[in-house]
Scaffold this motif. Structure first.
Motif, PDB file in Angstrom:
ATOM      1  N   VAL A 113     -34.292 -25.448  -1.871  1.00 18.03           N
ATOM      2  CA  VAL A 113     -32.916 -25.296  -2.362  1.00 18.03           C
ATOM      3  C   VAL A 113     -32.830 -25.138  -3.877  1.00 18.03           C
ATOM      4  CG1 VAL A 113     -31.906 -26.535  -0.421  1.00 18.03           C
ATOM      5  CG2 VAL A 113     -32.632 -27.819  -2.435  1.00 18.03           C
ATOM      6  N   GLY A 114     -33.906 -25.456  -4.587  1.00 14.50           N
ATOM      7  CA  GLY A 114     -33.830 -25.380  -6.035  1.00 14.50           C
ATOM      8  C   GLY A 114     -35.190 -25.390  -6.702  1.00 14.50           C
ATOM      9  N   ILE A 115     -35.156 -25.210  -8.027  1.00 14.70           N
ATOM     10  CA  ILE A 115     -36.361 -25.225  -8.857  1.00 14.70           C
ATOM     11  C   ILE A 115     -36.257 -26.391  -9.828  1.00 14.70           C
ATOM     12  CG2 ILE A 115     -37.850 -23.882 -10.377  1.00 14.70           C
ATOM     13  CD1 ILE A 115     -36.991 -22.071  -8.063  1.00 14.70           C
ATOM     14  N   ALA A 116     -37.347 -27.125  -9.952  1.00 19.27           N
ATOM     15  CA  ALA A 116     -37.428 -28.212 -10.934  1.00 19.27           C
ATOM     16  C   ALA A 116     -38.648 -27.971 -11.813  1.00 19.27           C
ATOM     17  CB  ALA A 116     -37.515 -29.562 -10.230  1.00 19.27           C
ATOM     18  N   LYS A 117     -38.805 -28.789 -12.833  1.00 23.57           N
ATOM     19  CA  LYS A 117     -39.997 -28.708 -13.676  1.00 23.57           C
ATOM     20  C   LYS A 117     -40.474 -30.112 -14.005  1.00 23.57           C
ATOM     21  CE  LYS A 117     -37.316 -28.229 -17.977  1.00 23.57           C
ATOM     22  NZ  LYS A 117     -37.041 -27.355 -19.141  1.00 23.57           N
ATOM     23  N   VAL A 118     -41.760 -30.233 -14.234  1.00 28.58           N
ATOM     24  CA  VAL A 118     -42.368 -31.515 -14.601  1.00 28.58           C
ATOM     25  C   VAL A 118     -42.102 -31.765 -16.081  1.00 28.58           C
ATOM     26  CG1 VAL A 118     -44.518 -32.839 -14.743  1.00 28.58           C
ATOM     27  CG2 VAL A 118     -44.162 -31.228 -12.849  1.00 28.58           C
ATOM     28  N   ILE A 119     -41.510 -32.913 -16.391  1.00 29.04           N
ATOM     29  CA  ILE A 119     -41.247 -33.247 -17.792  1.00 29.04           C
ATOM     30  C   ILE A 119     -42.048 -34.470 -18.252  1.00 29.04           C
ATOM     31  CG2 ILE A 119     -38.973 -32.184 -17.882  1.00 29.04           C
ATOM     32  CD1 ILE A 119     -37.745 -34.974 -17.495  1.00 29.04           C
ATOM     33  N   ARG A 120     -42.728 -35.133 -17.304  1.00 29.80           N
ATOM     34  CA  ARG A 120     -43.658 -36.202 -17.662  1.00 29.80           C
ATOM     35  C   ARG A 120     -44.780 -36.199 -16.638  1.00 29.80           C
ATOM     36  NH1 ARG A 120     -42.676 -42.833 -18.072  1.00 29.80           N
ATOM     37  NH2 ARG A 120     -44.785 -43.316 -18.787  1.00 29.80           N
ATOM     38  N   ALA A 121     -46.008 -36.114 -17.120  1.00 25.98           N
ATOM     39  CA  ALA A 121     -47.164 -36.070 -16.224  1.00 25.98           C
ATOM     40  C   ALA A 121     -47.390 -37.438 -15.574  1.00 25.98           C
ATOM     41  CB  ALA A 121     -48.406 -35.631 -16.995  1.00 25.98           C
ATOM     42  N   ALA A 122     -48.337 -37.475 -14.645  1.00 23.01           N
ATOM     43  CA  ALA A 122     -48.547 -38.651 -13.792  1.00 23.01           C
ATOM     44  C   ALA A 122     -48.782 -39.936 -14.581  1.00 23.01           C
ATOM     45  CB  ALA A 122     -49.719 -38.392 -12.865  1.00 23.01           C
ATOM     46  N   TYR A 123     -48.159 -41.003 -14.096  1.00 21.13           N
ATOM     47  CA  TYR A 123     -48.320 -42.345 -14.661  1.00 21.13           C
ATOM     48  C   TYR A 123     -48.166 -43.351 -13.516  1.00 21.13           C
ATOM     49  CZ  TYR A 123     -43.165 -42.218 -14.591  1.00 21.13           C
ATOM     50  OH  TYR A 123     -41.843 -42.102 -14.216  1.00 21.13           O
ATOM     51  N   PRO A 124     -48.557 -44.615 -13.701  1.00 21.13           N
ATOM     52  CA  PRO A 124     -48.478 -45.595 -12.602  1.00 21.13           C
ATOM     53  C   PRO A 124     -47.068 -45.733 -12.044  1.00 21.13           C
ATOM     54  CG  PRO A 124     -49.837 -46.458 -14.368  1.00 21.13           C
ATOM     55  CD  PRO A 124     -49.230 -45.187 -14.892  1.00 21.13           C
ATOM     56  N   ASP A 125     -46.960 -45.700 -10.734  1.00 22.41           N
ATOM     57  CA  ASP A 125     -45.665 -45.804 -10.051  1.00 22.41           C
ATOM     58  C   ASP A 125     -44.990 -47.131 -10.409  1.00 22.41           C
ATOM     59  OD1 ASP A 125     -43.565 -46.153  -8.213  1.00 22.41           O
ATOM     60  OD2 ASP A 125     -44.623 -45.044  -6.658  1.00 22.41           O
ATOM     61  N   PRO A 126     -43.821 -47.094 -11.059  1.00 18.86           N
ATOM     62  CA  PRO A 126     -43.167 -48.331 -11.497  1.00 18.86           C
ATOM     63  C   PRO A 126     -42.585 -49.160 -10.355  1.00 18.86           C
ATOM     64  CG  PRO A 126     -41.760 -46.448 -11.956  1.00 18.86           C
ATOM     65  CD  PRO A 126     -43.068 -45.891 -11.465  1.00 18.86           C
ATOM     66  N   THR A 127     -42.507 -48.583  -9.148  1.00 15.13           N
ATOM     67  CA  THR A 127     -41.951 -49.345  -8.028  1.00 15.13           C
ATOM     68  C   THR A 127     -42.977 -50.270  -7.380  1.00 15.13           C
ATOM     69  OG1 THR A 127     -42.472 -47.632  -6.369  1.00 15.13           O
ATOM     70  CG2 THR A 127     -40.359 -47.454  -7.524  1.00 15.13           C
ATOM     71  N   VAL A 128     -44.253 -50.128  -7.763  1.00 12.61           N
ATOM     72  CA  VAL A 128     -45.313 -50.989  -7.205  1.00 12.61           C
ATOM     73  C   VAL A 128     -45.505 -52.179  -8.131  1.00 12.61           C
ATOM     74  CG1 VAL A 128     -47.693 -51.104  -6.391  1.00 12.61           C
ATOM     75  CG2 VAL A 128     -46.423 -48.959  -6.214  1.00 12.61           C
ATOM     76  N   LYS A 129     -45.376 -53.375  -7.586  1.00 16.29           N
ATOM     77  CA  LYS A 129     -45.405 -54.582  -8.406  1.00 16.29           C
ATOM     78  C   LYS A 129     -46.814 -55.111  -8.672  1.00 16.29           C
ATOM     79  CE  LYS A 129     -40.996 -54.401  -8.581  1.00 16.29           C
ATOM     80  NZ  LYS A 129     -40.388 -53.829  -9.798  1.00 16.29           N
ATOM     81  N   GLN A 130     -47.749 -54.853  -7.725  1.00 12.31           N
ATOM     82  CA  GLN A 130     -49.090 -55.408  -7.924  1.00 12.31           C
ATOM     83  C   GLN A 130     -49.828 -54.663  -9.029  1.00 12.31           C
ATOM     84  OE1 GLN A 130     -49.053 -53.840  -4.266  1.00 12.31           O
ATOM     85  NE2 GLN A 130     -51.135 -53.102  -4.163  1.00 12.31           N
ATOM     86  N   LYS A 131     -50.778 -55.343  -9.651  1.00 14.00           N
ATOM     87  CA  LYS A 131     -51.553 -54.751 -10.737  1.00 14.00           C
ATOM     88  C   LYS A 131     -52.694 -53.905 -10.169  1.00 14.00           C
ATOM     89  CE  LYS A 131     -50.628 -58.469 -14.045  1.00 14.00           C
ATOM     90  NZ  LYS A 131     -51.227 -59.507 -14.913  1.00 14.00           N
ATOM     91  N   ASN A 132     -53.162 -52.982 -10.995  1.00 14.38           N
ATOM     92  CA  ASN A 132     -54.309 -52.128 -10.666  1.00 14.38           C
ATOM     93  C   ASN A 132     -54.133 -51.352  -9.367  1.00 14.38           C
ATOM     94  OD1 ASN A 132     -55.726 -53.093 -12.963  1.00 14.38           O
ATOM     95  ND2 ASN A 132     -56.268 -54.931 -11.820  1.00 14.38           N
ATOM     96  N   HIS A 133     -52.912 -50.918  -9.074  1.00 16.21           N
ATOM     97  CA  HIS A 133     -52.672 -50.119  -7.880  1.00 16.21           C
ATOM     98  C   HIS A 133     -52.998 -48.650  -8.184  1.00 16.21           C
ATOM     99  CE1 HIS A 133     -49.015 -48.230  -9.446  1.00 16.21           C
ATOM    100  NE2 HIS A 133     -48.742 -49.396  -9.995  1.00 16.21           N
TER     101      HIS A 133
END
Length: 195
Positions: A113-133
């Motif tokens: 339905v649409g076009i988007a663009k990446v404005i920040r490359a991959a980083y640790p998912d902030p929704t995961v609470k445990q460390k070293n995931h």
């Protein structure tokens, strides 16, 4: 002065010796930043794109959860919650400026339905609470809504899209598309990509 030179030389030797104490047979002894994914240097080099290259992707989401209209309204979003290893690997390869086809999945009419663009490359998912995931997130911004939705059935009917990964792995939520596939979908949606 000669004793100062000897002291300096001894200090250098001790530093070199102490920096090589981590055994090669135990790479896990080296500390990694939280959320980092363990990869060999060879795999990182192979995954590194050309500085001028712009890759193309497709991401899927149910419109009831977060639609392209929501992305247009918000101006940007965190693309998180990916819990598939192959999809995570694709997130890790995304770079700022990459173009993304936004696909509506779910129970309604499926399609791009649409076009988007990446404005920040991959980083640790902030929704995961445990460390070293190992899970990753990226940030997306909208580019433009397609003039008309390119449905799954439309894509299945196109010979030029017969190798589209969406048709081979329909459950994968993040996947690469070739430049020719990307441009074909845009043409079907009557949109010229810019911006």
């Amino acid at each position: 002065a000669s004793w100062l030179k000897l002291l300096w030389f001894k200090t250098c030797l001790e530093f070199i010796h102490s920096s090589s104490r981590i055994p090669r047979s135990n790479p896990s002894a080296m500390k990694r930043p939280a959320g980092a994914v363990s990869r060999s240097p060879q795999s990182i080099i192979k995954a590194k794109p050309s500085p001028t290259a712009c890759s193309h992707w497709l991401v899927k989401n149910e419109p009831e959860e977060y639609s392209f209209a929501d992305l247009l309204r918000d101006g940007r979003t965190v693309w998180d919650g990916v819990r598939n290893l192959q999809a995570r690997g694709n997130l890790a390869k995304m770079r700022i400026g990459d173009r993304v086809l936004y696909y509506h999945s779910g129970t309604g009419i499926k399609g791009v339905v649409g076009i988007a663009k990446v404005i920040r490359a991959a980083y640790p998912d902030p929704t995961v609470k445990q460390k070293n995931h190992p899970w990753l997130a990226i940030d997306l911004a909208p580019v433009q809504k397609l003039e008309q939705q390119v449905t799954l059935e439309d894509m299945k009917a196109q010979k030029k899209l017969s190798s589209l990964q969406l048709l081979k792995q329909p459950r994968l939520s993040v996947m690469p598309v070739t430049e020719s596939e990307f441009n074909k979908v845009l043409a079907m949606g009557s949109h010229t990509c810019s911006g």
